[in-house]
Design a protein around this motif. Structure first.
Motif, PDB file in Angstrom:
ATOM      1  N   THR A 115      46.595  50.414  37.798  1.00 52.00           N
ATOM      2  CA  THR A 115      46.454  49.074  37.237  1.00 52.00           C
ATOM      3  C   THR A 115      45.465  48.250  38.046  1.00 52.00           C
ATOM      4  N   PHE A 116      45.562  48.334  39.372  1.00 49.51           N
ATOM      5  CA  PHE A 116      44.628  47.583  40.211  1.00 49.51           C
ATOM      6  C   PHE A 116      43.204  48.134  40.103  1.00 49.51           C
ATOM      7  N   TRP A 117      43.058  49.458  39.967  1.00 55.40           N
ATOM      8  CA  TRP A 117      41.724  50.022  39.736  1.00 55.40           C
ATOM      9  C   TRP A 117      41.152  49.505  38.421  1.00 55.40           C
ATOM     10  N   MET A 118      42.003  49.420  37.391  1.00 57.82           N
ATOM     11  CA  MET A 118      41.557  48.921  36.090  1.00 57.82           C
ATOM     12  C   MET A 118      41.061  47.477  36.209  1.00 57.82           C
ATOM     13  N   ILE A 119      41.842  46.627  36.898  1.00 60.34           N
ATOM     14  CA  ILE A 119      41.446  45.227  37.048  1.00 60.34           C
ATOM     15  C   ILE A 119      40.198  45.114  37.918  1.00 60.34           C
ATOM     16  N   GLY A 120      40.111  45.980  38.927  1.00 60.77           N
ATOM     17  CA  GLY A 120      38.909  45.988  39.757  1.00 60.77           C
ATOM     18  C   GLY A 120      37.659  46.321  38.957  1.00 60.77           C
ATOM     19  N   LEU A 121      37.778  47.263  38.019  1.00 60.17           N
ATOM     20  CA  LEU A 121      36.652  47.617  37.164  1.00 60.17           C
ATOM     21  C   LEU A 121      36.265  46.450  36.255  1.00 60.17           C
ATOM     22  N   LEU A 122      37.262  45.786  35.681  1.00 56.09           N
ATOM     23  CA  LEU A 122      36.994  44.608  34.860  1.00 56.09           C
ATOM     24  C   LEU A 122      36.289  43.529  35.672  1.00 56.09           C
ATOM     25  N   VAL A 170      47.560  38.700  25.903  1.00 54.95           N
ATOM     26  CA  VAL A 170      47.685  39.481  24.670  1.00 54.95           C
ATOM     27  C   VAL A 170      47.337  40.949  24.905  1.00 54.95           C
ATOM     28  N   LEU A 171      46.258  41.209  25.649  1.00 52.53           N
ATOM     29  CA  LEU A 171      45.751  42.571  25.818  1.00 52.53           C
ATOM     30  C   LEU A 171      45.890  43.093  27.249  1.00 52.53           C
ATOM     31  N   GLY A 172      45.446  42.284  28.211  1.00 51.16           N
ATOM     32  CA  GLY A 172      45.387  42.759  29.588  1.00 51.16           C
ATOM     33  C   GLY A 172      46.730  43.115  30.188  1.00 51.16           C
ATOM     34  N   VAL A 173      47.716  42.238  30.012  1.00 53.35           N
ATOM     35  CA  VAL A 173      49.038  42.479  30.614  1.00 53.35           C
ATOM     36  C   VAL A 173      49.742  43.681  29.985  1.00 53.35           C
ATOM     37  N   ALA A 184      40.133  39.075  33.706  1.00 55.30           N
ATOM     38  CA  ALA A 184      40.571  39.905  34.837  1.00 55.30           C
ATOM     39  C   ALA A 184      41.590  39.165  35.693  1.00 55.30           C
ATOM     40  N   ILE A 185      41.337  37.879  35.952  1.00 58.39           N
ATOM     41  CA  ILE A 185      42.242  37.089  36.792  1.00 58.39           C
ATOM     42  C   ILE A 185      43.578  36.862  36.085  1.00 58.39           C
ATOM     43  N   GLY A 186      43.546  36.577  34.781  1.00 59.40           N
ATOM     44  CA  GLY A 186      44.795  36.401  34.043  1.00 59.40           C
ATOM     45  C   GLY A 186      45.625  37.670  34.021  1.00 59.40           C
ATOM     46  N   THR A 187      44.958  38.811  33.844  1.00 59.12           N
ATOM     47  CA  THR A 187      45.664  40.090  33.860  1.00 59.12           C
ATOM     48  C   THR A 187      46.304  40.329  35.223  1.00 59.12           C
ATOM     49  N   GLU A 188      45.534  40.091  36.294  1.00 54.12           N
ATOM     50  CA  GLU A 188      46.046  40.265  37.653  1.00 54.12           C
ATOM     51  C   GLU A 188      47.267  39.385  37.916  1.00 54.12           C
ATOM     52  N   GLY A 189      47.183  38.131  37.466  1.00 58.22           N
ATOM     53  CA  GLY A 189      48.241  37.185  37.767  1.00 58.22           C
ATOM     54  C   GLY A 189      49.574  37.515  37.112  1.00 58.22           C
ATOM     55  N   PHE A 190      49.537  38.074  35.894  1.00 58.32           N
ATOM     56  CA  PHE A 190      50.771  38.247  35.129  1.00 58.32           C
ATOM     57  C   PHE A 190      51.241  39.694  34.997  1.00 58.32           C
ATOM     58  N   VAL A 191      50.362  40.670  35.242  1.00 54.96           N
ATOM     59  CA  VAL A 191      50.748  42.063  35.000  1.00 54.96           C
ATOM     60  C   VAL A 191      51.771  42.559  36.009  1.00 54.96           C
TER      61      VAL A 191
END
Length: 398
Positions: free
Chosen positions: A159-166, A141-144, A14-21
């Motif tokens: 996108t933020f709702w998705m990361i919040g759910l993760l 690979v997947l999150g971003v 979740a944190i990696g996705t947030e940082g780079f997306v």
């Protein structure tokens, strides 16, 4: 081991996705909140700068807490900050949310790394840390790509709702975490700074900072660059980020293997030289490639960037561990701070280039930063080799 660390991996994902997306949804944020692309880039700068400063400070302040409390506080705060970001009424509110996200992300990753090491036997700690950071690799690979596709098709708030759910899934899993206390002395902030002040360590951290400043001067604004140079659609940008992430995962594994086999200093210098050439090639494509072949060249260079670029971080970590084997956790946390300072600096430099309407020139920022890092790495390599020769030539004590 996997079942023991699965919720930590989920949090890292979740944190990696947030940082780079954010690089993939930057144009959508810009349009919706009525700010320029350059101003939207400050979202990256705010996250990175906060992470760089806050991570060592919060890790020191909470070091005496049980791991479970640290991790649940960090992931709970991270989940809430994603909700704040998704509901942000304007750009300032979103900027504040990004600062909060970085604050809790830094605390989580420091605590998660310590937990992974403390919960494993010394002979298995390397594998435990590799599993944890596999969550970050999976994010590229997947999150971003997924977050970019969601943001471009359903709005950036989705996108933020998705990361919040993760994040919520990870938080719920962390309630079942096995209790564990810190089994080793935790270095103070002063001790961390003392190690950072060593000339060899400081110069190596400088390599990290300068390299990431160059790279993220480009990556932060990769979406508008790809649209302009290669004419990519929203789905095309998501595909490019997917290709980058897959190749990055390969490069991450390759870098560690090559560092073990050929030496970290040699492999690191080679990786920086090739990465600089990739950035220079991207600059040439942006300015001179015929439109009908630009898209193919761009995808090839993006994939090469993924392999070579993501091979460098593990090599750099090995270099630092070799320089300070008695303070592994300290030098790795300092390297993370240097990386995020570089990301913040790169996002700022890139914003100046974009504000000047020179988007096609962004890869020259990347090339300049990476070649400067390669030059500094060569100086470090020379100093370390001279120090090794002096140590070998020194007379043995009687």
């Amino acid at each position: 081991m996997l079942t023991k660390l699965i919720w930590l991996m989920a949090g890292a994902f979740a944190i990696g996705t947030e940082g780079f997306v954010i690089a993939g949804i930057l144009p959508a944020v810009s349009r919706d909140l009525h700010v320029t692309i350059a101003q939207a880039g400050h979202l990256v700068m705010a996250f990175a700068f906060t992470y760089a400063i806050a991570a060592p400070v919060t890790a020191t302040l909470t070091a005496s807490w049980p791991f479970g409390r640290q991790l649940r506080l960090a992931m709970g705060g991270f989940t809430l900050a994603n909700v704040i970001a998704a509901l942000a009424p304007g750009f300032t509110a979103l900027l504040i949310a990004r600062v909060l996200l970085a604050l809790f992300a830094g605390l989580f990753m420091a605590a998660a790394g310590s937990y992974a090491a403390a919960s494993s036997e010394p002979s298995r700690r390397g594998r435990a840390l590799a599993l944890l950071y596999m969550g970050m690799t999976a994010a590229t690979v997947l999150g971003v790509p997924l977050g970019t596709w969601v943001g471009n098709n359903f709005g950036w708030r989705a996108t933020f709702w998705m990361i919040g759910l993760l994040s919520l899934v990870s938080l719920l899993g962390l309630t079942r975490l096995r209790p564990l206390t810190v089994p080793w002395p935790v270095p103070s902030l002063r001790e961390r700074l003392r190690i950072a002040a060593r000339p060899d360590v400081l110069m190596t951290l400088g390599v990290t900072l300068v390299c990431f400043a160059g790279i993220f001067g480009v990556y932060t604004y990769l979406s508008p660059l790809l649209r302009l140079v290669a004419g990519l659609s929203d789905d095309g940008v998501a595909l490019a980020l997917l290709s980058f992430g897959v190749c990055g995962a390969i490069g991450n594994l390759l870098g560690g293997h090559m560092a073990d086999r050929f030496g970290a200093l040699r492999v690191g210098g080679l990786a920086l030289a090739v990465l600089g050439l990739v950035q220079a090639g991207l600059a040439w494509v942006a300015h001179a490639a015929p439109p009908q072949v630009a898209v193919y060249l761009v995808f090839g260079l993006i994939m090469a960037w993924g392999v070579v670029g993501w091979s460098f971080p593990p090599v750099q970590q090995v270099t630092l561990v070799q320089q300070a084997p008695q303070a592994v956790s300290v030098v790795l946390s300092l390297n993370a701070s240097a990386m995020y300072f570089g990301i913040a600096l790169g996002a700022w430099i890139g914003s100046l280039v974009v504000a000047a309407d020179k988007v096609r020139s962004l890869p020259w920022v990347g090339a300049a930063g990476v070649f400067a890092a390669a030059g500094l790495a060569a100086v470090v390599r020379g100093r370390l080799r001279r120090a090794a020769r002096r140590a070998q030539a020194a007379p043995l004590p009687a």
